[in-house]
Write a protein that holds these residues in place. Structure first.
Motif, short mmCIF file in Angstrom:
data_model
loop_
_atom_site.label_atom_id
_atom_site.label_comp_id
_atom_site.label_asym_id
_atom_site.label_seq_id
_atom_site.Cartn_x
_atom_site.Cartn_y
_atom_site.Cartn_z
N ALA A 31 28.66 16.87 46.20
CA ALA A 31 29.95 17.95 47.29
C ALA A 31 30.06 19.02 46.89
N ASP A 32 30.48 20.15 47.65
CA ASP A 32 31.13 21.30 47.03
C ASP A 32 31.95 20.81 46.21
N LEU A 33 32.01 21.69 45.05
CA LEU A 33 33.40 21.77 44.71
C LEU A 33 33.94 23.05 43.97
N TYR A 34 35.22 23.74 44.33
CA TYR A 34 36.15 24.68 44.32
C TYR A 34 36.76 24.46 43.66
N ASP A 35 37.41 25.26 42.16
CA ASP A 35 38.38 24.73 41.59
C ASP A 35 38.57 26.47 41.73
N ILE A 36 39.92 26.77 41.51
CA ILE A 36 40.81 27.57 42.41
C ILE A 36 42.11 27.90 41.79
N HIS A 37 42.90 29.36 41.22
CA HIS A 37 43.52 29.28 40.70
C HIS A 37 44.20 30.91 41.28
N ALA A 38 45.24 30.53 42.35
CA ALA A 38 45.73 31.50 42.94
C ALA A 38 46.79 32.55 42.50
N ASP A 39 47.22 33.96 42.86
CA ASP A 39 48.35 34.25 42.47
C ASP A 39 49.88 34.48 42.31
N ALA A 40 50.40 34.36 41.12
CA ALA A 40 51.08 33.82 40.67
C ALA A 40 52.48 34.52 41.26
#
Length: 359
Positions: free
Chosen positions: A161-170
């Motif tokens: 599987a393609d896994l994406y871990d993100i942390h978006a602008d707060a």
């Protein structure tokens, strides 16, 4: 039937919230996997470092987080704000989680995103957001190279599987809202740029909730454009993405009433691909706590269990899968660049920086 399904889902959610149910390891038959996403709040605490009242022992908390994550026995762990105390967190995981992404270091310079797994992690790549807003205030997102951590993980024998871990602008000021919407568009474009020959899993701290009017168009961009589904909404709201009235009436709509309970900023999104169908069977929030009951992070973790089914269209992986090797020199150059860039930005906002240090 749809109403009955939704009612049963809501009742299940009530039981889970009331009992603090933990989503643990995958089923023994090997046709499922479990994943947890957790903003571990690994930023250094200035009050604790200076010995002031109200300080938080972040290093001690990371040690406890590692042990508790290990005890819950997830197959895949994805973290955000996993900065300078990474060794302490990993010490509790190392025996059970021999595979992980390359840690980019503490602040400044590190992006705080990591993946730990029981099987090999392949084709790791980090992409910085095109947009960020805030230097000293409004989340200080310009001071950390947050973005997207991409990798390929094996979720069953021969199934990837393609896994994406993100942390978006707060934060919720106009500049941060615009940056976060651009983050979601960048993520969607990255997902759509890849061939649909594997299922997709997206986890992280999205800093947005579906029920908020200021949700940065998360539905239009990630659910509709990118074709992703939300595991929490599928399991706990019968797959209804628009009517959240039960939770609004039961828990309330303020951040404190939603945070770590329903429609929180931590999410597990997914879609099928490559003749592989993944379907969530469990999804819930959980606060990890110390012996005194205090939360080890200012966030809750979100975890999910997925079943895996191959269809007649299943295709064997043909992409070359490689383990990314650490390039210490390249990381050093990037860190130096970030440090000098942050210093320049801080000097340009000197009044704000001094006010922050005095506070």
């Amino acid at each position: 039937m749809k109403r009955m399904k939704k009612l049963l889902s809501v009742l299940l959610c009530v039981i889970m919230v009331a009992s603090g149910l933990v989503v643990g390891a995958s089923a023994a038959d090997g046709d499922s996997f479990s994943i947890v996403c957790y903003n571990v709040a690994g930023l250094p605490n200035l009050k604790y470092i200076l010995g002031k009242e109200g300080g938080v022992d972040v290093n001690g908390n990371q040690k406890l987080i590692g042990k508790q994550l290990n005890a819950d026995n997830y197959d895949i762990i994805a973290t955000q704000e996993d900065f300078g105390y990474n060794d302490s967190l990993y010490a509790g995981l190392s025996s059970a989680y021999p595979y992980r992404t390359i840690h980019t270091g503490g602040v400044p310079g590190g992006d705080g995103m990591n993946v730990y797994a029981k099987t090999t992690v392949y084709n790791e790549k980090r992409t910085k957001w095109n947009s960020a807003y805030g230097v000293i205030n409004d989340g200080a997102d310009e001071m950390t190279p947050k973005g997207i951590l991409y990798c390929v993980v094996e979720i069953a024998d021969g199934v990837y599987a393609d896994l994406y871990d993100i942390h978006a602008d707060a934060f919720s000021d106009e500049g941060s809202l615009a940056a976060r919407e651009d983050n979601f568009n960048q993520l969607a474009e990255l997902i759509l740029s890849k061939p649909a020959d594997r299922p997709v899993i997206v986890v992280g701290d999205f800093n947005a909730s579906v029920s908020e009017s200021k949700n940065c168009n998360i539905g239009a961009i990630l659910y509709e454009k990118a074709g992703l589904k939300d595991a929490w909404l599928e399991i706990n709201n019968g797959g209804d993405y628009s009517d959240l009235s039960y939770y609004k009436e039961t828990y309330g709509t303020s951040w404190g009433q939603k945070w770590g309970k329903w429609d929180s900023v931590e999410k597990v999104l997914y879609k099928n691909g490559g003749g592989v169908e993944i379907e969530p069977t469990e999804c819930s929030y959980k606060f990890f706590r110390d012996e005194d009951g205090a939360s080890l992070s200012d966030h809750a973790a979100i975890s999910a269990v997925f079943t895996i089914k191959k269809t007649a269209d299943f295709t064997e992986n043909t992409e070359t899968l490689t383990v990314t090797k650490k390039n210490s020199f390249d990381m050093f150059i990037k860190k130096v660049f970030v440090i000098f860039t942050d210093l320049f930005k801080a000097l340009a906002h000197l009044d704000e920086a001094l006010a922050y240090l005095k506070g």
